[in-house]
Motif scaffolding. Sequence first.
Motif, mmCIF file in Angstrom:
data_model
loop_
_atom_site.group_PDB
_atom_site.id
_atom_site.type_symbol
_atom_site.label_atom_id
_atom_site.label_comp_id
_atom_site.label_asym_id
_atom_site.label_seq_id
_atom_site.Cartn_x
_atom_site.Cartn_y
_atom_site.Cartn_z
ATOM 1 N N ALA A 441 -14.458 -44.983 -79.108
ATOM 2 C CA ALA A 441 -13.508 -43.953 -78.679
ATOM 3 C C ALA A 441 -14.236 -42.759 -78.079
ATOM 4 C CB ALA A 441 -12.652 -43.511 -79.867
ATOM 5 N N ILE A 442 -15.335 -42.339 -78.705
ATOM 6 C CA ILE A 442 -16.105 -41.202 -78.181
ATOM 7 C C ILE A 442 -16.713 -41.548 -76.825
ATOM 8 C CG2 ILE A 442 -18.124 -39.738 -78.578
ATOM 9 C CD1 ILE A 442 -17.531 -39.934 -81.579
ATOM 10 N N ALA A 443 -17.216 -42.776 -76.698
ATOM 11 C CA ALA A 443 -17.790 -43.207 -75.416
ATOM 12 C C ALA A 443 -16.724 -43.245 -74.333
ATOM 13 C CB ALA A 443 -18.449 -44.571 -75.574
ATOM 14 N N ASP A 444 -15.532 -43.749 -74.669
ATOM 15 C CA ASP A 444 -14.439 -43.817 -73.690
ATOM 16 C C ASP A 444 -13.968 -42.432 -73.265
ATOM 17 O OD1 ASP A 444 -14.562 -46.545 -73.827
ATOM 18 O OD2 ASP A 444 -12.812 -46.779 -75.160
ATOM 19 N N CYS A 445 -14.204 -41.446 -74.102
ATOM 20 C CA CYS A 445 -13.800 -40.058 -73.787
ATOM 21 C C CYS A 445 -14.983 -39.247 -73.279
ATOM 22 C CB CYS A 445 -13.188 -39.391 -75.020
ATOM 23 S SG CYS A 445 -11.641 -40.144 -75.570
ATOM 24 N N ASP A 446 -15.992 -39.919 -72.768
ATOM 25 C CA ASP A 446 -17.174 -39.274 -72.177
ATOM 26 C C ASP A 446 -17.861 -38.329 -73.151
ATOM 27 O OD1 ASP A 446 -16.765 -40.572 -69.720
ATOM 28 O OD2 ASP A 446 -15.339 -39.033 -69.089
ATOM 29 N N GLY A 447 -17.892 -38.711 -74.419
ATOM 30 C CA GLY A 447 -18.599 -37.919 -75.414
ATOM 31 C C GLY A 447 -17.828 -36.737 -75.966
ATOM 32 N N ASN A 448 -16.577 -36.568 -75.560
ATOM 33 C CA ASN A 448 -15.764 -35.434 -76.024
ATOM 34 C C ASN A 448 -15.142 -35.785 -77.373
ATOM 35 O OD1 ASN A 448 -13.710 -33.466 -76.425
ATOM 36 N ND2 ASN A 448 -13.763 -32.999 -74.233
ATOM 37 N N VAL A 449 -15.719 -35.239 -78.450
ATOM 38 C CA VAL A 449 -15.272 -35.594 -79.799
ATOM 39 C C VAL A 449 -13.844 -35.137 -80.080
ATOM 40 C CG1 VAL A 449 -15.727 -35.260 -82.275
ATOM 41 C CG2 VAL A 449 -17.623 -35.702 -80.695
ATOM 42 N N PRO A 450 -13.455 -33.893 -79.736
ATOM 43 C CA PRO A 450 -12.067 -33.490 -80.014
ATOM 44 C C PRO A 450 -11.031 -34.366 -79.310
ATOM 45 C CG PRO A 450 -13.426 -31.550 -79.642
ATOM 46 C CD PRO A 450 -14.269 -32.732 -79.279
ATOM 47 N N VAL A 451 -11.312 -34.758 -78.070
ATOM 48 C CA VAL A 451 -10.372 -35.620 -77.350
ATOM 49 C C VAL A 451 -10.303 -36.991 -78.015
ATOM 50 C CG1 VAL A 451 -9.906 -36.785 -75.151
ATOM 51 C CG2 VAL A 451 -10.666 -34.407 -75.159
ATOM 52 N N ALA A 452 -11.456 -37.520 -78.402
ATOM 53 C CA ALA A 452 -11.474 -38.810 -79.089
ATOM 54 C C ALA A 452 -10.705 -38.727 -80.405
ATOM 55 C CB ALA A 452 -12.913 -39.241 -79.348
ATOM 56 N N ALA A 453 -10.872 -37.616 -81.116
ATOM 57 C CA ALA A 453 -10.162 -37.438 -82.380
ATOM 58 C C ALA A 453 -8.653 -37.437 -82.167
ATOM 59 C CB ALA A 453 -10.607 -36.139 -83.045
ATOM 60 N N ALA A 454 -8.201 -36.764 -81.091
ATOM 61 C CA ALA A 454 -6.768 -36.720 -80.795
ATOM 62 C C ALA A 454 -6.231 -38.120 -80.523
ATOM 63 C CB ALA A 454 -6.506 -35.804 -79.605
ATOM 64 N N HIS A 455 -6.995 -38.928 -79.785
ATOM 65 C CA HIS A 455 -6.557 -40.297 -79.501
ATOM 66 C C HIS A 455 -6.555 -41.159 -80.763
ATOM 67 C CE1 HIS A 455 -6.042 -40.243 -75.164
ATOM 68 N NE2 HIS A 455 -7.174 -39.568 -75.031
ATOM 69 N N LEU A 456 -7.489 -40.899 -81.663
ATOM 70 C CA LEU A 456 -7.553 -41.679 -82.897
ATOM 71 C C LEU A 456 -6.564 -41.192 -83.946
ATOM 72 C CD1 LEU A 456 -11.438 -42.054 -83.254
ATOM 73 C CD2 LEU A 456 -9.818 -43.883 -82.742
#
Length: 478
Positions: A441-456
């Motif tokens: 998820a973090i890789a798919d969001c280009d390393g953006n942890v907050p965005v990955a967290a929102a998707h998860l």
Amino acid sequence: MLAKAATEGPRRALLIEDTPSLALVYQGYLRRIGFEVQWCKLGREGLTAMATSAPDLLLLDLQLPDMHGTEVLSALQEQGARFPRVVITAHGSVEHAVEAMRLGAADFLEKPFTAERLQITLDNVLDRVQLHEQVRVIREQIERDGYAGFVGRSLPMQVVYRIIDSAAVSRAPVFITGESGTGKELCAQAIHERSDRAEGPFIAVNCGAIPRELFESEIFGHQKGAFSGATRDRVGAAEQAHGGTLFLDEIGEMDTDLQVKLLRFLQSGRVQRVGATRDRAVDVRVVCATNRDPLHQISEGRFREDLYYRLNVIPIEMPPLRDRGDDVLSIADHFLSLLSAREGRPPKQLAPDVRQLLIDYDWPGNVRQLYNVIYNIVLLQSGPDVTAAMLPAALLRVAGDVQGTTTRGQERVRTGTERGGSPAAGILPLAVVEKETIQRAIADCDGNVPVAAAHLGVSPSTLYRKLKQWAQSPADQG
């Protein structure tokens, strides 16, 4: 205690006793210790009198001609009577006394009794009544289900309610912090509405929505001709709030140059419009809010330390929804009822599995996000029950992570079986699957942890914590 109570106004006692001679004696006892007395001979007569006007005390003989005293107590219990009841029993009628206590009697007196014995009994009974009333009032104040537009009884919100109560009676500045959507403006309005400025204006300014070049004019106003486009005099928010409350939302977005002028205004109570030569006195109470960490902004030079301490006299931290436990369900039920009625839609209720999903979700957008989710369901979904299928994808991922893990595990089992191996050989530990999912998820969001967290569907702090754990113990985490 009774003599003191009598000086505050006579209390009224109702005596139900069918023997005139005893009634005369008991009336004398009661009057001697400060009661006005109404006498009834029969149980039904007493019930009629209490229905007309509730006494402060009932003294009830159990042996009555028309009905037993326990029947009177039972009727009062069904009616929810709150005044204390003391029964009079004959010698040896312990079983009746026990039954009377079960039906709400506060105490009993065994015949014969003296005036002193009556006073001791009534002192004890009325002391307990007063204590119970104080506990009830304190519980209502401390354990409120809602307050000033807020819904919820969690401990973090009880703390907020108490601080608002205390802040409202003061005129000191209030500094509200909290994530977006936690209700900072509602908190500011509650302070205003409970203050002695409630009749004055409540002026809210979103400091993050005003262009930098217009900031000073919005807050302090301007004179006609002060700059290009100033075709008339303008009264700024500070003057508009005269006699009331000025709420500066997202104050962390205010330019540092304007922060100096705001500090001067707070110290002097005077404003000067842009282009004016004279200042004006205004009487306002300032409440501000931010979703940023003010101390971090101070360390970065984006917020003046002297202004922070001038504003942070009464700090209030609004808790995020994820820290409020079952409040999320109370708020969701409230929004369902409110929005269904407003939109003319049939009422809905949350299915049990949905209630658990709402509790498990981290709610990065807090109450505002929950409101939008419920509003969407009310407008677009039909049926009496809110089911999981009606929830947005972010919430479903809370359950979907578990389901996805199961699916991936089944795929690994099939792969292992097809290769002739043991089915269990294709099963990976849950921690490994979790790590793979988060890293992907973090890789798919280009390393953006907050965005990955929102998707998860989890909090960014959850991902940061796990990344830190994996960095410290990579071997243990697969």
